[in-house]
Design a protein around this motif. Sequence first.
Motif, short mmCIF file in Angstrom:
data_model
loop_
_atom_site.label_atom_id
_atom_site.label_comp_id
_atom_site.label_asym_id
_atom_site.label_seq_id
_atom_site.Cartn_x
_atom_site.Cartn_y
_atom_site.Cartn_z
N ALA A 324 5.64 148.81 -18.72
CA ALA A 324 4.61 149.41 -17.87
C ALA A 324 5.20 150.45 -16.92
O ALA A 324 4.54 151.44 -16.60
CB ALA A 324 3.89 148.32 -17.08
N ASN A 341 3.55 150.86 -11.52
CA ASN A 341 2.50 150.66 -12.52
C ASN A 341 2.70 149.23 -13.04
O ASN A 341 3.64 148.94 -13.78
CB ASN A 341 2.66 151.68 -13.66
N CYS A 343 2.47 145.67 -14.86
CA CYS A 343 2.09 145.04 -16.14
C CYS A 343 0.98 144.03 -15.85
O CYS A 343 1.13 143.15 -15.01
CB CYS A 343 3.30 144.33 -16.74
N CYS A 362 2.37 150.36 -24.38
CA CYS A 362 1.82 149.65 -23.22
C CYS A 362 0.45 150.21 -22.89
O CYS A 362 0.27 151.42 -22.82
CB CYS A 362 2.75 149.81 -22.03
N VAL A 364 -1.13 150.29 -20.12
CA VAL A 364 -1.21 151.05 -18.86
C VAL A 364 -0.18 152.17 -18.79
O VAL A 364 -0.17 152.96 -17.85
CB VAL A 364 -1.08 150.12 -17.62
N ASN A 365 0.70 152.23 -19.79
CA ASN A 365 1.71 153.30 -19.84
C ASN A 365 1.93 153.69 -21.31
O ASN A 365 2.89 153.25 -21.94
CB ASN A 365 3.03 152.83 -19.22
N PRO A 392 -9.21 153.57 -18.06
CA PRO A 392 -7.75 153.65 -18.17
C PRO A 392 -7.28 154.85 -18.99
O PRO A 392 -6.29 155.49 -18.62
CB PRO A 392 -7.37 152.34 -18.87
N SER A 396 -5.12 157.88 -17.30
CA SER A 396 -3.77 158.13 -17.80
C SER A 396 -3.64 159.59 -18.24
O SER A 396 -2.65 160.27 -17.92
CB SER A 396 -3.52 157.18 -18.97
N PHE A 421 -12.51 148.63 -16.90
CA PHE A 421 -11.57 147.86 -16.09
C PHE A 421 -12.21 147.40 -14.79
O PHE A 421 -11.87 146.36 -14.25
CB PHE A 421 -10.35 148.73 -15.75
N PHE A 433 -6.05 143.27 -13.25
CA PHE A 433 -6.57 144.58 -13.61
C PHE A 433 -6.76 145.47 -12.37
O PHE A 433 -6.76 146.68 -12.46
CB PHE A 433 -7.89 144.45 -14.39
N THR A 436 -3.96 148.05 -11.83
CA THR A 436 -4.01 149.32 -12.56
C THR A 436 -4.84 150.34 -11.80
O THR A 436 -4.49 151.53 -11.73
CB THR A 436 -4.60 149.08 -13.96
N TYR A 439 -2.85 151.51 -8.84
CA TYR A 439 -1.79 152.45 -9.25
C TYR A 439 -2.37 153.83 -9.53
O TYR A 439 -1.92 154.84 -9.00
CB TYR A 439 -1.09 151.89 -10.49
#
Length: 625
Positions: A324, A341, A343, A362, A364-365, A392, A396, A421, A433, A436, A439
């Motif tokens: 993440a 960020n 996990c 990942c 989120v990444n 998300p 991103s 989310f 969640f 995220t 972040y």
Amino acid sequence: MTHALSAYPHLLAPLQVGSLTLKNRILMGSMHTGLEDLPGGFERLAVFYAERARGGVALIVTGGFGVNASALGVSDHAEHSTLCTEAQAVRHRVVTGAVHREGGLIALQMLHVGRYDYASGGVSASALRSPLSPHPARALSHDEIGQIIDDYARCARLARLAGYDGVEIMGSEGYLINQFLAPQTNHRSDHWGGSAEARRRLALAVVQRVREATGADFLIIFRISLLDCVEQGSSWDEITALAQALEEAGVSLLNTGIGWHEARIPTIATLVPRAAFSWATRRLREAVTLPVITSNRINWPVGAYGGGGGGYADMVSMARPFLADADFVRKAAEGRALDINTCIACNQACLDQAFAQQAVSCLVNPRACRETEWPTGSARQPLRVAVVGAGPAGLSCATEAAARGHAVTLFEGASQIGGQFELARRIPGKEEFDETLRYFGRLLAQRGVTLRLGERVAPDDLAGFDHVVLATGIVPRQRPIPGIESDKVASYLDIIEGRKAAGRSVAIIGAGGIGFDVGEFLTHAADGKTEAERFNDEWGIDPEYAARGGLKAPVDEVAPRQVYLLQRKSSKVGDGLAKTTGWIRRTLLKKRGVQMIAGVTYERIDDAAQHITVNGEAKTQAVDT
Ligand code: SF4
């Protein structure tokens, strides 16, 4: 890197292990990435690990490499995923060199899966079938056990030749060494079984031979199973006796593992409370003098894990958190933990991908494990980019485009970012969640993305942009069931967002991920227990460790209402859920008394009931909602 030692004084303090100095107490735990099987795989692994070393992690442990050609089971990829020849060792040098150039240390995990060989049933202490394989294992002969010990020693010698700073011997999670340790899988009565002392012999012989093969200054980590979470797993006395014997045999660090792969207790999923098993590490730490590493569901730089002052451990192991965020340690050290960020333990792009034989990434990444395909740096020509939808994917995309120097506007129809989310975070057990959204919320501001909330865009609004990215997600479907407009019908949005209250009995139409989310939402009871007590009771984990495997009888929750979960397909309800977490979600709802019904035709809804046909039989469900 400026070290804000005061924030995490123990976690960021160095640790001397033999002749090696670890610059802090954070280990990147072993994780299968699948990169080694791809073209240019070792170069890709080198870039992946080097980014994490540059981000400040003290010690990296690779994914498991087989100690002989069949140690990972029958595989087309044995050439890349085992380490048994000098030619194979040479390939690893690009990895070890890259990590060392970034100031990091790296150990190779040595693995033998034993009876966790799906294709053939594999080999083990006894001829027993694992629940994960359709075939029984073959019991190893005395000579074959001797050969496997030699294989571990050869693999460790080759790891040293390849430039690794050490090895991790995988002795937990129900793999071969663990199979010899526990009476559940070791029914032998020869030199290798029959008593706890005999069951320990394989683990100890491996450590002794690895130490002889590699010398005094090589790091040997042993991953010890603290909670097998299976019937007839090891007892606590056996675990401490093993740990003390391992220390005497020459182990440098004790890493810890929780739960065999076949255990029916979640150990790393989102619903597992953070650091849920660190109590077991603390207990072990009192029994040995060598450094002990805690693991499982730790995704935050909490100082207590760094040792001293009543801490749980001398080091902390995190694996997925480094997918993440490669810069986890750097951000913690700079006092910027809120920029990590996090996990969220969803497993969707990592473990679920690995089980599907795909390279992991990942959720989120998405750059994780694609470092060589998605370089960073400024774009040659800055553009005006519109991103529509702040879920998300949109978040991103917007923040990544902004990082490359584009002028980004992010449009979102709702009054806050998050998309699905924003809903999912309200489900009990999915609170992670929130992280995220925290972040990305910060990153949008830091990277200068123009955020336009509460705006549903029309084509004209997008006319001035060079690029438009649509990340608008989904629109809930309304089924054409007669009576669906009845007041007793609510959408999942109505329920989760609190616009409608559910009655004492509820039928949920649709048993996909959202159906299960709603089921969990509606059956969660506030019972005054702490999160840890509740988790341990619900899943039958005993911190007192009275019985083998750390198990106790689970206490089923009393749900505040009766819930039925219905699907049209005749397959098992919830069959389509993710591989690594679907069983947890099915089990949880069953524990809460949810009735799951497959093969349903929805006939009509009236003020009294829902009328359905199940496999040709008409039924009436007198539900409130
Ligand atoms: Fe963590 Fe989910 Fe990313 Fe896996 S996919 S590393 S579980 S956030």
